[in-house]
Design a protein around this motif. Structure first.
Motif, PDB file in Angstrom:
ATOM      1  N   ALA A 153       0.967  -1.287  -0.093  1.00  0.00           N
ATOM      2  CA  ALA A 153      -0.054  -0.139   0.119  1.00  0.00           C
ATOM      3  C   ALA A 153       0.900   1.200   0.108  1.00  0.00           C
ATOM      4  CB  ALA A 153      -0.970   0.100   1.191  1.00  0.00           C
ATOM      5  N   LEU A 154       1.985   1.196   0.890  1.00  0.00           N
ATOM      6  CA  LEU A 154       2.812   2.294   0.909  1.00  0.00           C
ATOM      7  C   LEU A 154       3.481   2.410  -0.321  1.00  0.00           C
ATOM      8  CD1 LEU A 154       4.096   4.795   2.570  1.00  0.00           C
ATOM      9  CD2 LEU A 154       5.494   2.956   3.514  1.00  0.00           C
ATOM     10  N   LYS A 155       4.221   1.307  -0.754  1.00  0.00           N
ATOM     11  CA  LYS A 155       4.972   1.643  -2.002  1.00  0.00           C
ATOM     12  C   LYS A 155       4.179   2.329  -3.271  1.00  0.00           C
ATOM     13  CE  LYS A 155       6.556  -0.519  -5.834  1.00  0.00           C
ATOM     14  NZ  LYS A 155       6.125  -0.303  -7.342  1.00  0.00           N
ATOM     15  N   ASN A 156       2.956   1.886  -3.263  1.00  0.00           N
ATOM     16  CA  ASN A 156       2.158   2.284  -4.555  1.00  0.00           C
ATOM     17  C   ASN A 156       1.543   3.461  -4.339  1.00  0.00           C
ATOM     18  OD1 ASN A 156       1.755  -0.096  -6.753  1.00  0.00           O
ATOM     19  ND2 ASN A 156       1.705  -1.241  -4.641  1.00  0.00           N
ATOM     20  N   LEU A 157       1.374   4.149  -2.933  1.00  0.00           N
ATOM     21  CA  LEU A 157       1.107   5.461  -3.078  1.00  0.00           C
ATOM     22  C   LEU A 157       2.158   6.310  -3.168  1.00  0.00           C
ATOM     23  CD1 LEU A 157      -0.749   5.228   0.425  1.00  0.00           C
ATOM     24  CD2 LEU A 157      -1.841   5.812  -1.647  1.00  0.00           C
ATOM     25  N   LEU A 158       3.317   6.119  -2.732  1.00  0.00           N
ATOM     26  CA  LEU A 158       4.415   6.743  -3.286  1.00  0.00           C
ATOM     27  C   LEU A 158       5.107   6.765  -4.593  1.00  0.00           C
ATOM     28  CD1 LEU A 158       6.518   5.427   0.001  1.00  0.00           C
ATOM     29  CD2 LEU A 158       5.413   7.903  -0.429  1.00  0.00           C
ATOM     30  N   ASP A 159       4.615   5.457  -5.144  1.00  0.00           N
ATOM     31  CA  ASP A 159       4.990   5.714  -6.734  1.00  0.00           C
ATOM     32  C   ASP A 159       4.408   6.859  -7.564  1.00  0.00           C
ATOM     33  OD1 ASP A 159       6.685   3.404  -6.778  1.00  0.00           O
ATOM     34  OD2 ASP A 159       5.250   1.957  -7.458  1.00  0.00           O
ATOM     35  N   LEU A 160       3.285   6.942  -7.043  1.00  0.00           N
ATOM     36  CA  LEU A 160       2.275   7.966  -7.810  1.00  0.00           C
ATOM     37  C   LEU A 160       2.546   9.575  -7.146  1.00  0.00           C
ATOM     38  CD1 LEU A 160      -1.035   6.129  -8.623  1.00  0.00           C
ATOM     39  CD2 LEU A 160       1.115   6.537  -9.860  1.00  0.00           C
ATOM     40  N   GLY A 161       3.612   9.563  -6.272  1.00  0.00           N
ATOM     41  CA  GLY A 161       3.898  11.005  -5.878  1.00  0.00           C
ATOM     42  C   GLY A 161       2.936  11.396  -4.491  1.00  0.00           C
ATOM     43  N   LEU A 162       2.285  10.470  -4.005  1.00  0.00           N
ATOM     44  CA  LEU A 162       1.256  10.939  -3.032  1.00  0.00           C
ATOM     45  C   LEU A 162       2.112  11.009  -1.528  1.00  0.00           C
ATOM     46  CD1 LEU A 162      -1.545   8.656  -4.010  1.00  0.00           C
ATOM     47  CD2 LEU A 162      -1.673  11.074  -3.932  1.00  0.00           C
ATOM     48  N   ASN A 163       1.852  11.900  -0.660  1.00  0.00           N
ATOM     49  CA  ASN A 163       2.263  12.226   0.622  1.00  0.00           C
ATOM     50  C   ASN A 163       1.567  11.006   1.666  1.00  0.00           C
ATOM     51  OD1 ASN A 163       3.290  13.059   2.968  1.00  0.00           O
ATOM     52  ND2 ASN A 163       2.022  14.823   3.111  1.00  0.00           N
ATOM     53  N   PHE A 219      12.406  -0.314  -2.345  1.00  0.00           N
ATOM     54  CA  PHE A 219      11.518   0.875  -2.807  1.00  0.00           C
ATOM     55  C   PHE A 219      11.652   1.755  -1.645  1.00  0.00           C
ATOM     56  CE2 PHE A 219       9.362  -3.020  -4.865  1.00  0.00           C
ATOM     57  CZ  PHE A 219       9.723  -2.611  -6.151  1.00  0.00           C
ATOM     58  N   HIS A 220      12.628   1.816  -1.242  1.00  0.00           N
ATOM     59  CA  HIS A 220      13.050   2.983   0.001  1.00  0.00           C
ATOM     60  C   HIS A 220      11.716   3.522   0.772  1.00  0.00           C
ATOM     61  CE1 HIS A 220      16.387   3.045  -2.720  1.00  0.00           C
ATOM     62  NE2 HIS A 220      15.947   3.798  -3.499  1.00  0.00           N
ATOM     63  N   LEU A 221      11.334   2.369   1.462  1.00  0.00           N
ATOM     64  CA  LEU A 221       9.785   2.603   2.362  1.00  0.00           C
ATOM     65  C   LEU A 221      10.308   2.970   3.696  1.00  0.00           C
ATOM     66  CD1 LEU A 221       7.568  -0.181   1.261  1.00  0.00           C
ATOM     67  CD2 LEU A 221       7.921   1.885   0.010  1.00  0.00           C
ATOM     68  N   TYR A 222      11.314   2.696   4.133  1.00  0.00           N
ATOM     69  CA  TYR A 222      11.742   2.736   5.657  1.00  0.00           C
ATOM     70  C   TYR A 222      11.936   4.431   6.054  1.00  0.00           C
ATOM     71  CZ  TYR A 222      13.027  -1.926   6.377  1.00  0.00           C
ATOM     72  OH  TYR A 222      12.853  -3.371   6.548  1.00  0.00           O
ATOM     73  N   GLN A 223      12.143   5.413   5.272  1.00  0.00           N
ATOM     74  CA  GLN A 223      11.902   6.651   5.667  1.00  0.00           C
ATOM     75  C   GLN A 223      10.712   7.170   5.890  1.00  0.00           C
ATOM     76  OE1 GLN A 223      14.125   6.846   1.983  1.00  0.00           O
ATOM     77  NE2 GLN A 223      12.931   8.509   0.960  1.00  0.00           N
ATOM     78  N   LYS A 257       8.680  -1.973 -11.230  1.00  0.00           N
ATOM     79  CA  LYS A 257       9.583  -2.765 -10.625  1.00  0.00           C
ATOM     80  C   LYS A 257      10.834  -2.089 -10.200  1.00  0.00           C
ATOM     81  CE  LYS A 257       9.325  -7.562 -12.562  1.00  0.00           C
ATOM     82  NZ  LYS A 257       9.599  -8.172 -11.082  1.00  0.00           N
ATOM     83  N   HIS A 258      10.847  -0.674 -10.382  1.00  0.00           N
ATOM     84  CA  HIS A 258      11.800   0.187 -10.120  1.00  0.00           C
ATOM     85  C   HIS A 258      11.480   1.418  -8.995  1.00  0.00           C
ATOM     86  CE1 HIS A 258      14.197  -1.556 -13.180  1.00  0.00           C
ATOM     87  NE2 HIS A 258      13.184  -1.352 -14.192  1.00  0.00           N
ATOM     88  N   PRO A 259      12.208   1.694  -8.087  1.00  0.00           N
ATOM     89  CA  PRO A 259      11.902   2.609  -7.194  1.00  0.00           C
ATOM     90  C   PRO A 259      11.464   4.017  -7.896  1.00  0.00           C
ATOM     91  CG  PRO A 259      13.760   1.545  -6.464  1.00  0.00           C
ATOM     92  CD  PRO A 259      13.313   0.958  -7.843  1.00  0.00           C
TER      93      PRO A 259
END
Length: 442
Positions: A17-27, A99-103, A433-435
């Protein structure tokens, strides 16, 4: 209005969920009570949020239990057909690193309360190291899992031996040389019966209904891969032929002294286990009927058999639980769950549930697709149907399987059909597949 999205939980559903939100530039920011990602798959010998024990392996095969954005081959081509809890933990953590989710995750943080103000605001109260904090978010994404709040059985009488739930079972050693009764016929129950039988003086397993025991392999292939090859066949026909195959390969339950199967395929969850029937035929696990009542250490079964046990392990499932909601707002612990695509609420437009379904298969591939649809809506790239309330009711009236009426069977879907239903709402190039975000050193 700019979006500020809260994600509750960073287990397998939360991280996608977090990864796909961030993929589309969402906060988006995620909260989790643990110290790392992985949720239920972070094994601990101490009782915790996790329900896995030391020998737990997944019951679906790896190729049907992976993210499209990050497959097991991307992670480690040598991953076992049925990965262990430790392989899965490392897989989820590798996904979060890639996918750099930890931050974007606040660990050791418990979500205490979520108050819905309107379609543009949630007020979320969290607690970290005893300090509470309240923040406002435009949207809420719930990924807190549904295998952590134990459901206990109730029987007449009192039991004076050790009575535990499978949620607390971490290894078989504490049951060495004891007489053990396992309650249930699901995956956890059969695994616990097999494991305790290796060390116990005697292990029995009590069923209140008949269960299908499906081997992990047919014809040298994972059994769910065999099912995948026939996924194009209509569900009723496919279920009939799979039942026939099972009878040919395994035989009737009565051959093992177990309660006969009286439900059609899919009406109750099948159990995936290779060792229970072996253990029964080798005298290591004793089949028993349902419990009639308890008296001291004595268990009286419905057929009149009386036996004493040192310990009872109840493998009786979990409540669908959201303790951070007021019950008059959201309570799916007992009744039906009217959510479109198992994620969209009929009235609350800024609330999403990701991974809150139980497939005859694995949750995560479907959760990934749910996450992509959710992210596209929040980014303005997809619009939910106008007749959302009608579609939510349809989910209840016309489920994939007409299952028995128990709390465990309120969120079941057919793995392949559910994936097809979700894919209808995504473009052909949905795999990413890419961050899409830059890693920030913390």
């Amino acid at each position: 209005m700019s979006k500020k999205i809260a994600v509750i939980g960073v287990g397998p559903s939360g991280i996608t969920a977090l990864k796909n939100l961030l993929d589309l530039g969402l906060n988006a920011i995620a909260f989790d009570r643990n110290q790392d990602v992985g949720g239920n798959w972070i094994f601990s010998e101490n009782e915790s949020h996790s329900s896995v024990f030391d020998t737990t392996h997944i019951i679906s095969s790896k190729t049907l239990s992976q993210y499209a954005d990050f497959t097991f081959d991307d992670f480690d081509p040598q991953t076992a057909d049925y990965p262990s809890h430790d392989e899965l933990r490392r897989y989820f953590q590798a996904y979060a690193h890639k996918f750099h989710l930890y931050q974007h995750i606040r660990f050791n943080t418990l979500v205490i309360h979520c108050e819905r103000v309107n379609d543009q605001e949630w007020v979320v109260t969290t607690e970290t190291d005893g300090i509470q904090k309240t923040e406002s978010f435009t949207d809420l994404v719930v990924c807190n899992g549904h295998h952590w709040n134990p459901r206990w059985p109730q029987y007449p009488g009192d039991y004076t031996g050790e009575f535990v739930h499978s949620h607390s079972f971490k290894k078989a050693d504490p049951f060495k040389d004891k007489r053990v009764l396992v309650i249930g016929g699901g995956n956890s129950a059969c695994d616990v019966a097999v494991e305790t039988s290796r060390v116990s003086k005697m292990t029995a397993i009590s069923w209140r209904r008949g269960y299908r025991i499906i081997p992990k392999f047919f014809f040298g292939q994972p059994s769910d891969k065999i099912g995948e090859k026939s996924s194009w066949i209509p569900l009723k026909i496919r279920s009939f032929f799979f039942d026939l195959l099972l009878k040919v390969m395994v035989g009737d339950n009565k051959l093992y002294g177990l309660r006969p199967v009286e439900n059609k395929f899919g009406e109750i969850h099948p159990t995936i286990n290779d060792e229970l029937l072996y253990k029964i035929r080798h005298g290591k696990v004793k089949p028993r009927m349902d419990i009639n009542r308890l008296s001291g250490k004595k268990v009286i079964f419905e057929d009149g058999l009386e036996e004493e046990y040192d310990a009872i392990i109840a493998c009786t499932g979990y409540y669908l639980s959201h303790p951070f909601f007021d019950q008059d707002l959201i309570d799916y612990s007992k009744g039906p769950v009217p959510l479109y695509l198992k994620m969209f609420h009929p009235e609350y437009k800024n609330l999403y549930f990701i991974g809150m379904f139980q497939p005859l298969g694995c949750i995560w591939p479907g959760a990934e697709l749910q996450a992509k649809i959710m992210a596209r809506e929040l980014a303005g790239l997809w619009q939910r149907p106008e007749n959302i309330k009608e579609l939510c009711e349809l989910e209840i009236k016309k489920p994939h399987y007409k299952q028995i009426n128990t709390p465990r069977h309120t969120i079941t879907v057919d793995f392949h059909k559910f994936k097809r239903d979700l894919l209808k709402h995504l473009p052909k190039d949905y795999i990413s597949k890419h961050p899409k975000i830059q890693k920030v050193e913390i």
